[in-house]
Write an enzyme that holds these catalytic residues in place. Structure first.
Site, PDB file in Angstrom:
ATOM      1  N   LYS A  77      -8.756  -5.315  -4.918  1.00  0.00           N
ATOM      2  CA  LYS A  77      -7.907  -4.168  -5.234  1.00  0.00           C
ATOM      3  C   LYS A  77      -8.648  -3.240  -6.192  1.00  0.00           C
ATOM      4  CE  LYS A  77      -3.186  -3.291  -6.990  1.00  0.00           C
ATOM      5  NZ  LYS A  77      -1.952  -3.963  -7.485  1.00  0.00           N
ATOM      6  N   SER A 151       2.103  -2.967  -5.173  1.00  0.00           N
ATOM      7  CA  SER A 151       1.073  -1.943  -5.141  1.00  0.00           C
ATOM      8  C   SER A 151      -0.196  -2.399  -4.446  1.00  0.00           C
ATOM      9  CB  SER A 151       0.734  -1.497  -6.570  1.00  0.00           C
ATOM     10  OG  SER A 151       0.233  -2.578  -7.339  1.00  0.00           O
ATOM     11  N   SER A 175       3.809  -6.860  -7.270  1.00  0.00           N
ATOM     12  CA  SER A 175       2.773  -6.255  -6.432  1.00  0.00           C
ATOM     13  C   SER A 175       1.944  -7.268  -5.658  1.00  0.00           C
ATOM     14  CB  SER A 175       1.847  -5.392  -7.288  1.00  0.00           C
ATOM     15  OG  SER A 175       2.555  -4.332  -7.881  1.00  0.00           O
TER      16      SER A 175
END
Length: 599
Positions: A77, A151, A175
């Site tokens: 990420k 996210s 997330s």
């Protein structure tokens, strides 16, 4: 090149061992297949970035260095630093290029894993939907009209599509769980501080966790084993503690009232999940989740949002217009709170967390829908704050209450979309959640992610991971039994429930505390022709000596034959000790015998 879609960590390692692939050819070919216009990606490894990593593992392998993940690809990420890759947090104006890896990335690269790309996310990790990024909304891996969840959107979808076996995300408010549930994969949200967050762009630094996405629980557990190291350079890092086992008949707390926001498909899937939990023998206990939901609302509605302002304050001062408008509005809410508000909210958080922890003491874990609905992208864009708030109903409270969580695939909805469940327990119960999750997944046998690759039961894949010793347990060390904690303390991993061959007898040994059985091989088939129930556990080799030292006479470790013909090490009993012991073979296993005593 061989199609590597949906490969697990073991698939990659096996191909290298069998010399059907080399890391250089396989990883170069895989990287070349990645589409730079795919919204999952913010950056794909360049030739130099990839070659540098491959050359390093080739050099280390030639020197005889052990690398448990040598040549296994993963993605990260883009709020987690990877040396030589820009970190953007999905905000181009924020971009910087770090000179060193985040601790989590460094540990994985030290184990031989190779970073293929940096993945898209809701900007500054603020959101649960996967649409708040200038690099584009990441679509759901099953139906592009629906959101992927966020996210950690790109990290989840790339695993679900089978492009890599695992990825790193982060989880502050869900997330690392919501996108796992929306894409039929594993989302491991560790206890806060179990994995270092050094080198992670903070969202709420006191709550942030590095999370793991994987196609299988074995892979998630393997990665967790690499990441679990105390980091003296991370002020929020904590030394791990052993998990305790679930009871033989696990008690699982479920919400007495559930909210679905009009999503009848999600509601129907939840009812199926409750039926599936009953089939596993779990006792479901309805609980009042009012403290959890009150705490969940505080994350964005009260002064805790100021921690997001603290994370971006310096950048925000000069780049307000470079921030996504929804993210900007959330961060600007912090301006309405005072320091006094913050302390009052912290007192309220502590009180609610204590109430939640007291509730949890009455059950082995909580089980909730990972999210109450799966909305379309259109629905999110029409009401970005309202819908996003709904998605955090069962996730926002977890880190505020210092709990561990594991998002698992569940029965699919009638419209073909995933509907996951999440197990939640006290801090440091991560391994206990994984052990129960293994039983859950073996019962459902769902395809892996969106690949349609079939679930492979452990009985069909007897490969023992490097660095582990496979052990069959038959009595007091079974899941939920009194001595199972000895396995949990040594970070053993549950593999499967299976049966011995039919030429074994089981006895209840007299005068043992806690009660223990004795297993004996006989020359002919015993009356119970199905074999006796055993559990297989993988124990780290460095801990097997201390485990064996705890085994009292007349028990010992020998070789057992399983019903499918495999041979494993397991508990056996000296023949002389069986004189006067009660033959309980016809009950089929130790758990049934203990239940018969209660009756």
């Amino acid at each position: 090149m061989t199609d590597v879609t949906g490969w697990t960590i073991n698939d990659w390692l096996s191909a290298y061992r069998n010399q059907t692939l080399t890391p250089r050819e396989a990883l170069t070919a895989l990287r070349n297949q990645l589409n730079p216009h795919d919204p999952c990606w913010i950056a794909i490894a360049s030739d130099d970035q990839l070659n540098t990593q491959i050359t390093d593992i080739e050099r280390r392998a030639a020197a005889g260095e052990t690398m448990p993940l040598a040549g296994v690809p993963f993605v990260v990420k883009d709020n987690i630093d990877v040396a030589g890759f820009a970190t953007t947090a999905a905000c181009p104006a924020f971009s910087y290029t770090p000179h060193e890896d985040a601790t989590a990335v460094a540990l994985l690269r030290r184990a031989g894993a190779v970073v293929l790309a940096k993945t898209n996310l809701d900007q500054f990790a603020t959101g649960l939907n996967g649409t708040r990024s200038p690099y584009g909304a990441v679509p759901n891996s099953f139906n592009p009209a629906y959101i992927s969840g966020g996210s950690s959107s790109g990290s989840a979808v790339t695993v679900a599509r089978g492009l890599v076996p695992f990825s790193l995300g982060t989880d502050t408010a869900g997330s690392g769980r919501v996108p796992a549930g929306f894409n039929n994969i594993i989302g491991l949200k560790p206890t806060k501080g179990r994995f270092s967050t050094k080198g992670v762009v903070p969202a709420c630094r006191s709550l942030d966790c590095v999370s793991v996405f994987a196609l299988t629980l074995d892979d998630a557990a393997t990665v967790a084993g690499v990441l679990q190291q105390f980091d003296v350079n991370d002020a929020f890092s904590r030394a791990a503690k052993p998990a305790t086992a679930f009871a033989a008949t696990p008690r699982l707390g479920i919400p007495s009232i559930t909210e679905w926001y009009g999503d009848s498909q999600a509601e129907a899937a939840w009812q199926q999940h409750l039926n599936d939990l009953h089939k596993l023998g779990a006792e479901l206990v309805e609980l009042d989740f009012t403290p959890m939901q009150t705490l969940a609302r505080m994350l964005y509605e009260r002064s805790f949002v100021a921690e997001r302002d603290a994370a971006t304050k310096d950048f925000f001062a000069d780049h307000r217009d470079d921030v996504h408008p929804v993210v900007r509005s959330i961060i600007e809410n912090a301006k309405g709170f005072t320091a006094t508000d913050a302390w009052q909210d912290e007192y309220r958080r502590a009180q609610l967390a204590r109430e939640i922890q007291q509730i949890i003491t009455g059950v082995d874990a909580l089980v909730v829908p990972t999210a109450p609905r799966l909305p379309t992208t259109e629905a999110v864009l029409a009401d970005p704050v309202g819908v996003n708030s709904q998605l955090g109903l069962w996730t926002n409270f977890v880190n505020l209450a210092d709990l561990s969580a594991l998002s698992l695939p569940g029965a699919f909805r009638a419209d073909g979309l995933p509907a996951g469940i999440t197990l939640i327990a006290d801090a440091w119960q991560d391994d206990a959640l994984i052990a129960f999750g293994q039983q859950w997944l073996q019962q459902l046998q769902l395809p892996l992610g969106a690949t349609q690759k079939a679930f492979v039961p452990a009985t069909a894949n007897s490969k023992i991971p490097a660095g582990f010793f496979r052990l069959a347990v038959v009595g007091a060390h079974l899941t939920g039994m009194p001595l199972n904690v000895q396995l949990q303390e040594r970070h053993a991993r549950f593999v499967e429930t299976t049966h011995t061959a039919n030429n074994y007898r089981l006895y209840a040994l007299p005068d043992t505390v806690p009660p223990k059985p004795g297993l004996r091989r006989v020359s002919d088939a015993a009356e119970f022709s199905e074999g006796l129930i055993v559990e297989l556990w993988d124990v780290p080799i460095e801990h097997i000596g201390s485990f064996v030292a705890l085994i009292p006479a007349p028990l010992g470790i020998g070789t057992l034959t399983l019903r499918d013909g495999r041979e494993v090490k397991g508990f056996i009993c000296e023949g002389d000790a069986l004189a006067g012991a009660k033959d309980i073979t016809t009950l089929g296993g130790w758990r049934a015998y203990i239940q018969s005593l209660k009756k």
